[in-house]
Design an enzyme around this catalytic site. Structure first.
Site, PDB file in Angstrom:
ATOM      1  N   LEU A 107      59.704  28.483  65.040  1.00 19.97           N
ATOM      2  CA  LEU A 107      58.933  27.370  64.512  1.00 19.97           C
ATOM      3  C   LEU A 107      59.136  26.182  65.442  1.00 19.97           C
ATOM      4  CD1 LEU A 107      59.807  27.476  60.679  1.00 19.97           C
ATOM      5  CD2 LEU A 107      57.724  28.319  61.770  1.00 19.97           C
ATOM      6  N   ASP A 108      58.115  25.356  65.601  1.00 14.08           N
ATOM      7  CA  ASP A 108      58.258  24.164  66.423  1.00 14.08           C
ATOM      8  C   ASP A 108      59.343  23.263  65.836  1.00 14.08           C
ATOM      9  OD1 ASP A 108      56.164  25.048  68.012  1.00 14.08           O
ATOM     10  OD2 ASP A 108      54.652  23.982  66.839  1.00 14.08           O
ATOM     11  N   LYS A 109      59.897  22.410  66.682  1.00 14.99           N
ATOM     12  CA  LYS A 109      61.018  21.561  66.290  1.00 14.99           C
ATOM     13  C   LYS A 109      60.769  20.815  64.986  1.00 14.99           C
ATOM     14  CE  LYS A 109      63.794  17.655  67.932  1.00 14.99           C
ATOM     15  NZ  LYS A 109      64.055  16.716  69.059  1.00 14.99           N
ATOM     16  N   THR A 121      58.290  21.429  62.744  1.00 13.23           N
ATOM     17  CA  THR A 121      57.682  22.232  61.681  1.00 13.23           C
ATOM     18  C   THR A 121      58.797  22.742  60.778  1.00 13.23           C
ATOM     19  OG1 THR A 121      55.830  22.902  63.080  1.00 13.23           O
ATOM     20  CG2 THR A 121      56.314  24.283  61.176  1.00 13.23           C
ATOM     21  N   ARG A 170      48.443  23.904  65.137  1.00  7.88           N
ATOM     22  CA  ARG A 170      48.262  22.541  65.631  1.00  7.88           C
ATOM     23  C   ARG A 170      47.092  22.462  66.608  1.00  7.88           C
ATOM     24  NH1 ARG A 170      54.077  21.264  67.885  1.00  7.88           N
ATOM     25  NH2 ARG A 170      53.158  19.211  68.271  1.00  7.88           N
TER      26      ARG A 170
END
Length: 314
Positions: free
Chosen positions: A145-147, A149, A247
């Protein structure tokens, strides 16, 4: 190892059942699919495999009834990954996997310039046996997961679980659903965004929908949950798992995610946010060992709830 199979590790004894001969390394890979062929060959080269009591070679032909013993040493610790105590919001855990509710601001794995304070560092403290699972800087990591998110992320606690969970992601057996607040109101109540994702042609730190061979196919399904004036709450289901997929797709169709520092710049925020209002709300998968269906849900972060409350009062 003073004698074959002594000490910590796993000793397996197998019998070759086929009437036609087969190379030792090829057959062992088929028996241990969680191990790569290169890793199996390293075990053989190190003398960790015997055929009928004699040290085997990769090319050793197996014949029906041969007894094969494989001793797999415990994974070596990774000196550049240090365990660090940190609070972990555990949604599910057993001997094979752990599902966490990741907070915003936490990077999943180390990278250049970010060698500690990551989820992997916390996992190494929580699960000491992780080093060596998957190798490199991502022990046990099935997906990321993105930082900023938040929400559900699954981590494997064995090489077998890692391989089987990665296959589930690739074959869409595992299901991932997200909630996000986006700018504007999309036409209709549901839809699908299809667009290959690759590096942005100008800003190489970003990704974009591209129309050449540099992109990889990406498919995102969305459903309207709630209209919130100039904003909307959407639920997403992924067919693919490209970097920044939701995104990028949201920005591409003109409805970037609220608070996204990369794809929604210079837009007024209704509330100060730590990052994009994107939350992995649900993760479904077949348990890699028991085969039972496991569905985990992560509650919305407090700041996400506050954002919805502010928008509903407008």
């Amino acid at each position: 190892m003073s004698e074959f199979g002594e000490g910590e590790g796993e000793l397996l004894t197998l019998t070759y059942p086929k009437p036609l001969p087969m190379r030792l390394d090829r057959w062992l890979v088929a028996q241990r699919p969680e191990q790569s062929r290169a890793r199996i060959q390293k075990f053989i080269e190190a003398g960790y495999v015997q055929v009928n009591g004699v040290t085997g070679r990769a090319k050793t032909p197996l014949r029906q009834g041969d007894s094969v013993a494989l001793w797999m040493p415990p994974p070596e610790p990774l000196p550049y990954l240090l365990p660090q105590a940190m609070p972990l919001d555990v949604l599910f855990e057993d001997a094979h996997l752990i599902v966490l509710n990741k907070p915003a601001g936490l990077t999943v794995h180390p990278a250049p310039g970010n060698k500690d304070g990551t989820l992997v560092n916390g996992l190494l403290h929580h699960c000491p046996d992780l080093p060596g699972i998957g190798g490199e800087l991502r022990p046990g990591i099935v997906h990321r997961l993105d930082k900023d998110t938040t929400g559900c992320i699954v981590v494997a606690k064995s090489q077998e679980a890692l391989v089987k969970l990665q296959v589930q992601i690739q074959k869409r057996i595992a299901s991932r659903q997200y909630l996000a607040v986006v700018h504007g109101q999309p036409a209709g109540d549901s839809g699908t965004i299809v667009g290959a994702i690759g590096r942005h042609p100008v800003d190489r730190k970003k990704y974009a929908v591209v129309h050449d061979d540099s992109g990889r196919h990406a498919c995102t399904h969305w459903r309207l949950v709630e209209r919130l004036g100039d904003y909307s709450l959407l639920r997403f289901k992924l067919d693919t798992g490209r970097t920044h997929q939701i995104r990028v797709h949201c920005a591409h169709v003109g409805h970037p995610i609220v608070g996204d520092p990369t794809y929604s710049r210079c837009r007024k925020l209704p509330l100060e946010l730590p990052g994009q209002a994107l939350h992995a709300v649900q993760l479904g998968l077949d348990h890699p060992i028991t085969k039972q269906r496991l569905v985990c849900e992560a509650p919305l972060p407090e700041v996400f709830e506050r954002l919805l409350a502010v928008l509903r009062r407008r």
